[in-house]
Design an enzyme around this catalytic site. Structure first.
Site, PDB file in Angstrom:
ATOM      1  N   PRO A  94       2.142   0.457  -9.206  1.00  0.00           N
ATOM      2  CA  PRO A  94       3.505   0.948  -8.959  1.00  0.00           C
ATOM      3  C   PRO A  94       3.667   1.490  -7.540  1.00  0.00           C
ATOM      4  O   PRO A  94       2.883   2.316  -7.093  1.00  0.00           O
ATOM      5  CB  PRO A  94       3.671   2.080  -9.979  1.00  0.00           C
ATOM      6  CG  PRO A  94       2.541   1.926 -10.947  1.00  0.00           C
ATOM      7  CD  PRO A  94       1.450   1.230 -10.212  1.00  0.00           C
ATOM      8  N   GLU A  95       4.666   0.977  -6.821  1.00  0.00           N
ATOM      9  CA  GLU A  95       5.002   1.459  -5.482  1.00  0.00           C
ATOM     10  C   GLU A  95       6.351   2.185  -5.584  1.00  0.00           C
ATOM     11  O   GLU A  95       6.859   2.396  -6.675  1.00  0.00           O
ATOM     12  CB  GLU A  95       5.068   0.280  -4.502  1.00  0.00           C
ATOM     13  CG  GLU A  95       3.732  -0.478  -4.402  1.00  0.00           C
ATOM     14  CD  GLU A  95       3.782  -1.656  -3.447  1.00  0.00           C
ATOM     15  OE1 GLU A  95       4.544  -1.613  -2.466  1.00  0.00           O
ATOM     16  OE2 GLU A  95       3.048  -2.635  -3.671  1.00  0.00           O
ATOM     17  N   ARG A 154      -7.159  -5.735   2.161  1.00  0.00           N
ATOM     18  CA  ARG A 154      -6.111  -6.097   1.203  1.00  0.00           C
ATOM     19  C   ARG A 154      -5.564  -7.486   1.522  1.00  0.00           C
ATOM     20  O   ARG A 154      -5.397  -7.847   2.682  1.00  0.00           O
ATOM     21  CB  ARG A 154      -4.949  -5.086   1.261  1.00  0.00           C
ATOM     22  CG  ARG A 154      -5.348  -3.636   1.034  1.00  0.00           C
ATOM     23  CD  ARG A 154      -5.863  -3.382  -0.366  1.00  0.00           C
ATOM     24  NE  ARG A 154      -4.905  -3.727  -1.398  1.00  0.00           N
ATOM     25  CZ  ARG A 154      -3.986  -2.877  -1.863  1.00  0.00           C
ATOM     26  NH1 ARG A 154      -3.880  -1.673  -1.396  1.00  0.00           N
ATOM     27  NH2 ARG A 154      -3.160  -3.268  -2.816  1.00  0.00           N
ATOM     28  N   LYS A 204       4.500   7.876  -3.843  1.00  0.00           N
ATOM     29  CA  LYS A 204       4.285   7.132  -5.090  1.00  0.00           C
ATOM     30  C   LYS A 204       3.980   8.075  -6.249  1.00  0.00           C
ATOM     31  O   LYS A 204       3.543   7.647  -7.310  1.00  0.00           O
ATOM     32  CB  LYS A 204       3.110   6.165  -4.927  1.00  0.00           C
ATOM     33  CG  LYS A 204       3.299   5.090  -3.877  1.00  0.00           C
ATOM     34  CD  LYS A 204       2.092   4.160  -3.902  1.00  0.00           C
ATOM     35  CE  LYS A 204       1.912   3.448  -2.579  1.00  0.00           C
ATOM     36  NZ  LYS A 204       0.633   2.732  -2.525  1.00  0.00           N
TER      37      LYS A 204
END
Ligand SMILES: [Zn+2]
Length: 281
Positions: A2-3, A271, A58
């Protein structure tokens, strides 16, 4: 993971439990509790009212009566579900990913539950008192959707680490908060900026475009109630819709929606990063 848009959607959904009283708290994964233990936490929050629920980066900050706070970070797979009845013990035992339960009583004296599910068990609940709240807030970078954030502040934040790649800057929670891998990739595509550019190489017009597109992409994603690529669900247990609007994220090998060039994937700061080699300079 979740961002900002996913956390904001959950926070918006949870506004309905503001005003509720916490009648009890259960946890079978107490490693998630920070700054407290299960016994202390129970005595601290039982009987307290939920005064506010807001997003910081966040994180979800739950304000309780008595000037105490719980800071919830969902990490990889944390999920908060507001259930319109009391979750029974047997249901709790039969659901192996349900690790924490807040038992609630509404102002109409009805019972309901805030269930905290977490498959990977990396999510945290941190006890925060009013003294360490400001300290905690000071460690979290500027919020891209805060109306008081000016282009000058945004530029200042980005140029704090001039040698770093812009993709990493966007994801650095101490500089700008709330953006992770999905939205960093999407924002950079929308701004036509290559993710491997160093922060200091960006011109004024490019930073302005980045600023504008950061707000645009995040606001659109909130409107779509977030991105459900893996297991994100909102506080009602439903999927978001922004995965249907992604332009580069996890679209490597497919054609760019603007120019038909094949979208590429590379690794930046450990990433995966997705970009169009033609549109993004
Ligand atoms: Zn393209």
């Amino acid at each position: 993971v979740p961002e900002l848009p996913e956390v904001q959607t959950i926070v918006n959904d949870l506004q309905k439990i503001v005003g509720d009283e916490i009648t009890g708290f259960f946890s079978n994964w107490t490693k998630a509790l920070k700054n407290t233990d299960i016994k202390k936490l129970n005595s601290r929050i039982r009987g307290k009212k939920i005064i506010s629920i807001e997003r910081i980066g966040k994180n979800i900050l739950m304000g309780l009566s008595g000037k105490i706070f719980l800071l919830i970070h969902l990490r990889m797979t944390g999920k908060l579900l507001a259930v319109e009845r009391e979750t029974r013990n047997v249901e709790r035992k039969n659901n192996k990913h349900l690790h924490h339960v807040f038992y609630l009583r509404t102002t109409n004296h009805e019972l309901r539950t805030l269930e905290f599910h977490d498959i990977r068990k990396f999510a945290t609940i941190t006890f925060v008192d009013v003294k360490n709240l400001e300290d905690l807030k000071s460690k979290i970078g500027a919020d891209p959707l805060d109306n008081s954030l000016t282009l000058a502040n945004f530029t200042g934040a980005i140029l704090k680490k001039p040698q770093k790649k812009i993709k990493e800057i966007l994801m650095d929670q101490e500089l700008i908060s709330g953006i992770g891998n999905i939205y960093a990739s999407e924002i950079l595509f929308n701004a036509n900026i290559s993710p491997i550019r160093k922060a200091k190489s960006l011109g004024r017009i490019e930073i302005k475009s980045l600023f504008r597109n950061t707000k645009k992409v995040l606001n659109k994603a909130i409107k779509m109630r977030g991105t459900s690529i893996s297991d994100y669900r909102d506080a009602r247990g439903k999927k978001g819709q922004f995965q249907n609007h992604l332009k580069v994220y996890k679209r490597h090998g497919q054609k760019c929606k603007k120019c038909d060039t094949i979208i590429r994937k590379s690794i930046i700061g450990q990433r995966s990063t997705f970009y169009c080699p033609k549109c993004q300079k």
